[in-house]
Design a protein around this motif. Structure first.
Motif, short mmCIF file in Angstrom:
data_model
loop_
_atom_site.label_atom_id
_atom_site.label_comp_id
_atom_site.label_asym_id
_atom_site.label_seq_id
_atom_site.Cartn_x
_atom_site.Cartn_y
_atom_site.Cartn_z
N ARG A 71 8.73 4.33 2.07
CA ARG A 71 8.54 2.89 2.17
C ARG A 71 8.84 2.18 0.85
NH1 ARG A 71 3.14 -0.41 3.17
NH2 ARG A 71 4.06 -2.27 4.09
N LEU A 72 8.42 2.80 -0.24
CA LEU A 72 8.60 2.19 -1.56
C LEU A 72 10.07 2.02 -1.89
CD1 LEU A 72 7.04 1.16 -4.06
CD2 LEU A 72 7.21 3.47 -4.99
N VAL A 73 10.88 3.03 -1.62
CA VAL A 73 12.28 2.96 -2.01
C VAL A 73 13.10 2.06 -1.08
CG1 VAL A 73 12.20 5.21 -3.12
CG2 VAL A 73 12.95 5.04 -0.74
N GLN A 74 12.50 1.49 -0.09
CA GLN A 74 13.17 0.48 0.72
C GLN A 74 13.10 -0.90 0.10
OE1 GLN A 74 11.31 0.86 4.59
NE2 GLN A 74 12.38 2.76 5.07
N LEU A 75 12.30 -1.04 -0.97
CA LEU A 75 12.26 -2.30 -1.70
C LEU A 75 13.57 -2.48 -2.46
CD1 LEU A 75 8.61 -2.18 -3.11
CD2 LEU A 75 9.45 -3.52 -1.17
N PRO A 76 13.87 -3.71 -2.91
CA PRO A 76 15.14 -3.95 -3.61
C PRO A 76 15.37 -2.98 -4.77
CG PRO A 76 14.08 -6.03 -3.09
CD PRO A 76 13.10 -4.95 -2.72
N SER B 168 0.84 -1.19 0.00
CA SER B 168 0.00 0.00 0.00
C SER B 168 0.88 1.25 0.00
CB SER B 168 -0.91 -0.01 1.23
OG SER B 168 -1.75 1.12 1.24
N THR B 169 0.62 2.16 -0.94
CA THR B 169 1.41 3.40 -1.06
C THR B 169 0.48 4.59 -1.26
OG1 THR B 169 1.69 3.01 -3.44
CG2 THR B 169 3.46 2.24 -1.97
N PRO B 170 -0.37 4.90 -0.28
CA PRO B 170 -1.31 6.00 -0.43
C PRO B 170 -0.63 7.35 -0.48
CG PRO B 170 -1.28 5.23 1.84
CD PRO B 170 -0.43 4.27 1.05
N TYR C 198 12.49 14.57 -6.67
CA TYR C 198 11.41 14.57 -5.70
C TYR C 198 11.68 13.62 -4.53
CZ TYR C 198 8.83 17.25 -9.12
OH TYR C 198 8.43 18.24 -10.00
N LEU C 199 12.76 12.84 -4.64
CA LEU C 199 13.16 11.95 -3.55
C LEU C 199 14.36 12.50 -2.80
CD1 LEU C 199 12.70 8.43 -5.17
CD2 LEU C 199 11.04 9.84 -3.96
N LYS C 200 14.71 13.74 -3.09
CA LYS C 200 15.87 14.35 -2.43
C LYS C 200 15.72 14.36 -0.91
CE LYS C 200 18.70 18.57 -2.48
NZ LYS C 200 18.84 19.94 -3.08
N PHE C 201 14.48 14.54 -0.45
CA PHE C 201 14.25 14.56 1.00
C PHE C 201 14.61 13.23 1.66
CE2 PHE C 201 10.36 12.59 -0.42
CZ PHE C 201 9.94 11.80 0.63
N LEU C 202 14.52 12.13 0.89
CA LEU C 202 14.89 10.83 1.43
C LEU C 202 16.40 10.68 1.52
CD1 LEU C 202 12.33 8.58 -0.46
CD2 LEU C 202 12.17 9.46 1.85
N ARG C 203 17.11 11.22 0.52
CA ARG C 203 18.57 11.11 0.52
C ARG C 203 19.19 11.94 1.63
NH1 ARG C 203 17.43 11.39 -5.09
NH2 ARG C 203 18.04 13.58 -5.28
N GLN C 204 18.47 12.98 2.08
CA GLN C 204 19.00 13.85 3.12
C GLN C 204 18.61 13.37 4.51
OE1 GLN C 204 17.27 17.58 1.89
NE2 GLN C 204 19.02 18.09 0.57
N ALA C 205 17.72 12.39 4.57
CA ALA C 205 17.25 11.92 5.87
C ALA C 205 18.36 11.17 6.63
CB ALA C 205 16.03 11.01 5.69
#
Length: 213
Positions: free
Chosen positions: A177-182, A130-132, A206-213
């Motif tokens: 959550r999605l980018v934690q998949l393989p 699920s990716t709401p 748009y995933l820059k916030f994840l790389r900075q986490a």
């Protein structure tokens, strides 16, 4: 799996014919908003042995052609459980998108899927995550090599959250959550070209916030 993409309709949505290579059992992922997909499928020889329809979410361009598809392929249809409220608005969604002539009915849903559920297609096991955020119940179907993400993630972009029932904060949680998949998973989006989880993790602005986490 063997995967064939058909880009259809006014919204140029990617719909997918996926086939279990061991058995030939096939499924459709998303429908487009008209009967264009049906015509393309019936032109294939032999006509695919379709066993199910999988919807990633309930927007017009992804589910509006469901009735046309079910009229030719009377097979079970799967929808994310949390997507029911949006799916039930299909009769009026044409007005949202400036296309009032489109679709005044919903179609039949046979199975509701929840996070973590598995669906068997021949010898292929598809998992549901699920990716709401883009919609209340948007979700993705995947196996060991491929993932069908609807409008969650695109090559170089992500799904919009400014439409009715969208939620940007929940979308960020879903992307995380999605980018934690393989990373090797090939990403088949609702619009645009194929990419991979790893490529988007590294390059999607748009995933820059994840790389900075």
């Amino acid at each position: 799996m063997h995967i064939t993409c058909f880009t259809v309709g006014a919204f140029q949505v990617n719909t997918y014919l996926i086939q279990d290579e061991a058995t030939g059992a096939s499924a459709i992922v998303d429908t487009g908003e008209t009967d264009e997909l049906v015509k393309k499928l019936l032109a294939i020889r032999p006509v695919p042995e379709i066993q199910m329809i999988l919807l990633t979410h309930g927007h017009l361009d992804h589910a509006g052609g469901l009735i046309a598809l079910q009229s030719k392929f009377n097979v079970p249809t799967y929808l994310p459980r949390k997507e029911i409220p949006l799916f039930e608005t299909l009769p009026v969604q044409g007005d949202w998108f400036g296309q009032p002539a489109f679709n005044r009915q919903c179609g039949r849903i046979d199975h509701l899927v929840d996070d973590g559920d598995e669906i068997q297609l021949g010898k292929t096991t598809l998992k549901f995550i699920s990716t709401p955020g883009h919609t209340p119940g948007q979700g993705c179907y995947y196996d060991e090599q491929d993932i069908f993400v609807g409008d969650t993630l695109f090559s170089g972009s992500v799904g919009r959250t400014d439409l009715p029932m969208g939620n940007p904060a929940i979308m960020q949680q879903s992307l995380q959550r999605l980018v934690q998949l393989p990373g090797h998973l090939r990403v088949h989006s609702g619009h645009g070209p194929v990419t991979t989880i790893e490529h988007e993790k590294q390059h999607n602005p748009y995933l820059k916030f994840l790389r900075q986490a």
